[in-house]
Design a protein around this motif. Structure first.
Motif, PDB file in Angstrom:
ATOM      1  N   GLU A 174     -37.601 -58.204 -38.861  1.00  0.00           N
ATOM      2  CA  GLU A 174     -37.780 -59.703 -39.218  1.00  0.00           C
ATOM      3  C   GLU A 174     -36.731 -60.716 -38.944  1.00  0.00           C
ATOM      4  N   GLU A 175     -35.426 -59.946 -38.669  1.00  0.00           N
ATOM      5  CA  GLU A 175     -34.308 -60.808 -38.444  1.00  0.00           C
ATOM      6  C   GLU A 175     -34.524 -61.723 -37.171  1.00  0.00           C
ATOM      7  N   TYR A 176     -35.452 -61.365 -36.267  1.00  0.00           N
ATOM      8  CA  TYR A 176     -35.776 -62.078 -35.101  1.00  0.00           C
ATOM      9  C   TYR A 176     -36.903 -63.043 -35.347  1.00  0.00           C
ATOM     10  N   LYS A 177     -37.229 -63.169 -36.650  1.00  0.00           N
ATOM     11  CA  LYS A 177     -38.578 -63.984 -36.774  1.00  0.00           C
ATOM     12  C   LYS A 177     -38.405 -65.600 -36.242  1.00  0.00           C
ATOM     13  N   GLU A 178     -37.336 -66.112 -36.403  1.00  0.00           N
ATOM     14  CA  GLU A 178     -37.120 -67.520 -36.069  1.00  0.00           C
ATOM     15  C   GLU A 178     -37.234 -67.484 -34.426  1.00  0.00           C
ATOM     16  N   ILE A 179     -36.296 -66.824 -33.816  1.00  0.00           N
ATOM     17  CA  ILE A 179     -36.503 -66.832 -32.086  1.00  0.00           C
ATOM     18  C   ILE A 179     -37.769 -66.536 -31.698  1.00  0.00           C
ATOM     19  N   VAL A 180     -38.490 -65.500 -32.263  1.00  0.00           N
ATOM     20  CA  VAL A 180     -39.988 -65.065 -32.083  1.00  0.00           C
ATOM     21  C   VAL A 180     -40.994 -66.129 -32.135  1.00  0.00           C
ATOM     22  N   ASP A 181     -40.973 -66.895 -33.347  1.00  0.00           N
ATOM     23  CA  ASP A 181     -41.695 -68.030 -33.589  1.00  0.00           C
ATOM     24  C   ASP A 181     -41.496 -69.201 -32.662  1.00  0.00           C
ATOM     25  N   TYR A 182     -40.377 -69.418 -32.373  1.00  0.00           N
ATOM     26  CA  TYR A 182     -40.081 -70.519 -31.467  1.00  0.00           C
ATOM     27  C   TYR A 182     -40.678 -70.147 -29.995  1.00  0.00           C
ATOM     28  N   ILE A 183     -40.510 -68.906 -29.608  1.00  0.00           N
ATOM     29  CA  ILE A 183     -41.191 -68.634 -28.364  1.00  0.00           C
ATOM     30  C   ILE A 183     -42.537 -68.649 -28.243  1.00  0.00           C
ATOM     31  N   LEU A 184     -43.186 -68.365 -29.552  1.00  0.00           N
ATOM     32  CA  LEU A 184     -44.728 -68.308 -29.778  1.00  0.00           C
ATOM     33  C   LEU A 184     -45.295 -69.850 -29.984  1.00  0.00           C
ATOM     34  N   GLY A 185     -44.197 -70.560 -30.189  1.00  0.00           N
ATOM     35  CA  GLY A 185     -44.850 -71.964 -30.507  1.00  0.00           C
ATOM     36  C   GLY A 185     -45.064 -72.254 -31.883  1.00  0.00           C
ATOM     37  N   ASN A 186     -44.593 -71.197 -32.817  1.00  0.00           N
ATOM     38  CA  ASN A 186     -44.733 -71.489 -34.275  1.00  0.00           C
ATOM     39  C   ASN A 186     -43.795 -72.322 -34.878  1.00  0.00           C
ATOM     40  N   ASN A 187     -42.763 -72.798 -34.068  1.00  0.00           N
ATOM     41  CA  ASN A 187     -41.816 -73.731 -34.847  1.00  0.00           C
ATOM     42  C   ASN A 187     -40.901 -74.528 -34.026  1.00  0.00           C
ATOM     43  N   ASP A 188     -40.477 -75.523 -34.273  1.00  0.00           N
ATOM     44  CA  ASP A 188     -39.920 -76.404 -33.353  1.00  0.00           C
ATOM     45  C   ASP A 188     -38.417 -76.543 -33.254  1.00  0.00           C
ATOM     46  N   ASP A 189     -37.695 -75.646 -33.979  1.00  0.00           N
ATOM     47  CA  ASP A 189     -36.478 -75.500 -34.436  1.00  0.00           C
ATOM     48  C   ASP A 189     -35.669 -75.829 -33.092  1.00  0.00           C
ATOM     49  N   ASP A 190     -34.389 -76.372 -32.875  1.00  0.00           N
ATOM     50  CA  ASP A 190     -33.640 -76.224 -32.013  1.00  0.00           C
ATOM     51  C   ASP A 190     -32.657 -75.301 -31.640  1.00  0.00           C
ATOM     52  N   LEU A 191     -33.353 -74.195 -31.154  1.00  0.00           N
ATOM     53  CA  LEU A 191     -32.579 -73.052 -30.833  1.00  0.00           C
ATOM     54  C   LEU A 191     -32.009 -72.827 -29.409  1.00  0.00           C
ATOM     55  N   VAL A 192     -32.323 -73.708 -28.471  1.00  0.00           N
ATOM     56  CA  VAL A 192     -31.692 -73.531 -27.259  1.00  0.00           C
ATOM     57  C   VAL A 192     -31.021 -74.982 -27.124  1.00  0.00           C
ATOM     58  N   ASP A 193     -29.689 -74.809 -26.637  1.00  0.00           N
ATOM     59  CA  ASP A 193     -28.856 -76.018 -26.429  1.00  0.00           C
ATOM     60  C   ASP A 193     -28.281 -75.694 -25.097  1.00  0.00           C
TER      61      ASP A 193
END
Length: 439
Positions: A174-193
């Motif tokens: 569950e702790e990786y949900k944000e990055i996994v959702d980003y990779i799978l296109g489920n969120n548009d958070d700015d996780l890569v800079d």
């Protein structure tokens, strides 16, 4: 073992953690289900890789079948412009197996081939002769290839899978949900800079080499754990993975990172480097910028780094052996009179010309070669280099080609190159024995 994206235990496939197309070093693990492996490949990586084909070709990377990478470019031949031409090497332009096809400025198709082939196609209508003694290839470097949607999502996938790989994580948490959702296109958070810290790049200049992919993980003052991915020693991406699982000490004055290096010739290595905190005793926080906020001025700095790919040849013994093996097979045909000097030199291909120069210098200076030291320790001394890459100007290249052409006329070129090849293979045996000794 379960899929690190969905915890499925069915149809787990071997994932290229660092996309095979951008590395010579294999990094794989069977911890991604076939559904999500296909998703990342089809939605991001194929386009990301295609956008980098020009650079992949110049780094000497090849297809899985070992063929040269094709890319699209604009060419100028005797005043004639051709756009969107598929190129793989100079031979594909000077001696194509079929035709060279492109489009003019009005979008009309233009083809180039030996005159007999053109006459066969056009039946004598609309064909004209052009001088192909000098072909100019033009390729625009697009920031989108490195900073666009496909790029940053591919980088996020690489960083997350590498993080799981290096930390022996074999299931989704569950702790990786944000990055996994980003990779799978489920969120548009700015996780890569993008790291824009000058001191960081000064360190990487010493630790890495053109074509190498480098990664490390670290915890930052914002309470998150990051993976940094340095692509080919050109541009470094910082990817937010999860909240840091441990308490950060405020007493750290110098922090060491374990840097994993994946080299273009297939080798892997590790090193460490230190960083001082930017603010007092806090842990270092690299200066970064979001890809969407990249300025023209900052991008120009990265363009200069990227352009080094075009003028640099990587001098590892394995990359050179690959070129020498190809040269050896061509030299046999040349010596038998079945190939002319133009084809032998790959129509003045940079890598072929550079390899001939390198192996010739090895032959001329073989008495200086210290067999107790590695190839990369010897080469800078013999070639008078500052590192493990070679850069030559167009004038240097032209002068050396003139020298080779003179030898060709005198019938001395076959023996000249063969002596260099024999010397290199002898040195290669030294290297293999030295490597075996240190295992």
């Amino acid at each position: 073992m379960k899929c690190i994206y969905c915890n499925s235990e069915k149809k787990l496939t071997s994932s290229d953690i660092i996309t095979f197309a951008i590395t010579g070093a294999k990094v794989t693990k069977s911890f991604v289900c076939d559904t999500h492996n296909a998703f990342t490949n089809n939605n991001y990586e194929k386009k990301f890789v295609a956008d980098l084909n020009f650079f992949r070709n110049h780094l000497g990377l090849s297809t899985r079948e070992g063929k040269p990478i094709q890319y699209e470019a604009d060419i100028l031949v005797d005043g004639t412009e051709m756009h969107n031409v598929k190129v793989s090497d100079r031979e594909s332009l000077y001696a194509p197996k079929s035709v060279v096809a492109g489009f003019d400025k009005d979008g009309k198709k233009v083809i180039m081939a030996p005159m007999e082939k053109i006459e066969e196609i056009s039946k004598g209508k609309g064909a004209s002769l052009v001088d192909i003694s000098d072909v100019t290839i033009h390729k625009t470097i697009s920031s989108d290839s490195f900073l666009g949607f496909y790029a940053v999502h591919s980088i996020a996938k690489i960083a997350y899978e590498w993080y799981c790989y290096i930390n022996n994580i074999e299931e989704f948490k569950e702790e990786y949900k944000e990055i996994v959702d980003y990779i799978l296109g489920n969120n548009d958070d700015d996780l890569v800079d993008i790291i824009i810290d000058g001191n960081y790049y000064l360190a990487m200049e010493k630790l890495s080499e053109i074509g190498t992919n480098a990664l490390f993980q670290y915890d930052d003052v914002d309470g998150f754990r990051y993976v940094v991915f340095d692509l080919w020693k050109t541009i470094s991406y910082r990817v937010k993975i999860c909240k840091t699982p441990r308490v950060i000490s405020s007493d750290v004055n110098l922090l060491f990172f374990e840097l994993y290096l994946y080299h273009i010739d297939g080798n892997k290595s590790k090193t460490a480097f230190g960083a001082f905190p930017l603010n007092g005793n806090q842990r270092p926080k690299f200066y970064t910028i979001q890809p969407s906020k990249m300025t023209i001025e900052i991008w120009r700095v990265f363009v200069k780094r990227i352009e080094k790919i075009m003028s640099t040849m990587i001098l590892s013994i394995n990359t050179i052996k690959k070129e020498v093996d190809l040269l050896s097979s061509k030299l046999k045909k040349y010596c038998e009179g079945k190939m002319d000097i133009a084809r032998l030199l790959g129509f003045e291909d940079n890598n072929i010309v550079s390899v001939i120069e390198i192996i010739s210098q090895l032959y001329l200076n073989k008495d200086k070669y210290d067999a107790s030291k590695t190839f990369n320790e010897n080469l800078p001394i013999i070639l008078n280099l500052n590192g493990d890459t070679i850069t030559r100007t167009l004038e240097d290249k032209r002068n050396f080609i003139t020298k080779l052409a003179e030898m060709d006329k005198k019938g001395e070129l076959c023996d000249y190159i063969q002596k260099g090849i024999d010397t290199f293979y002898e040195i290669y045996e030294y290297e293999m024995e030295l490597t075996e000794y240190h295992k």
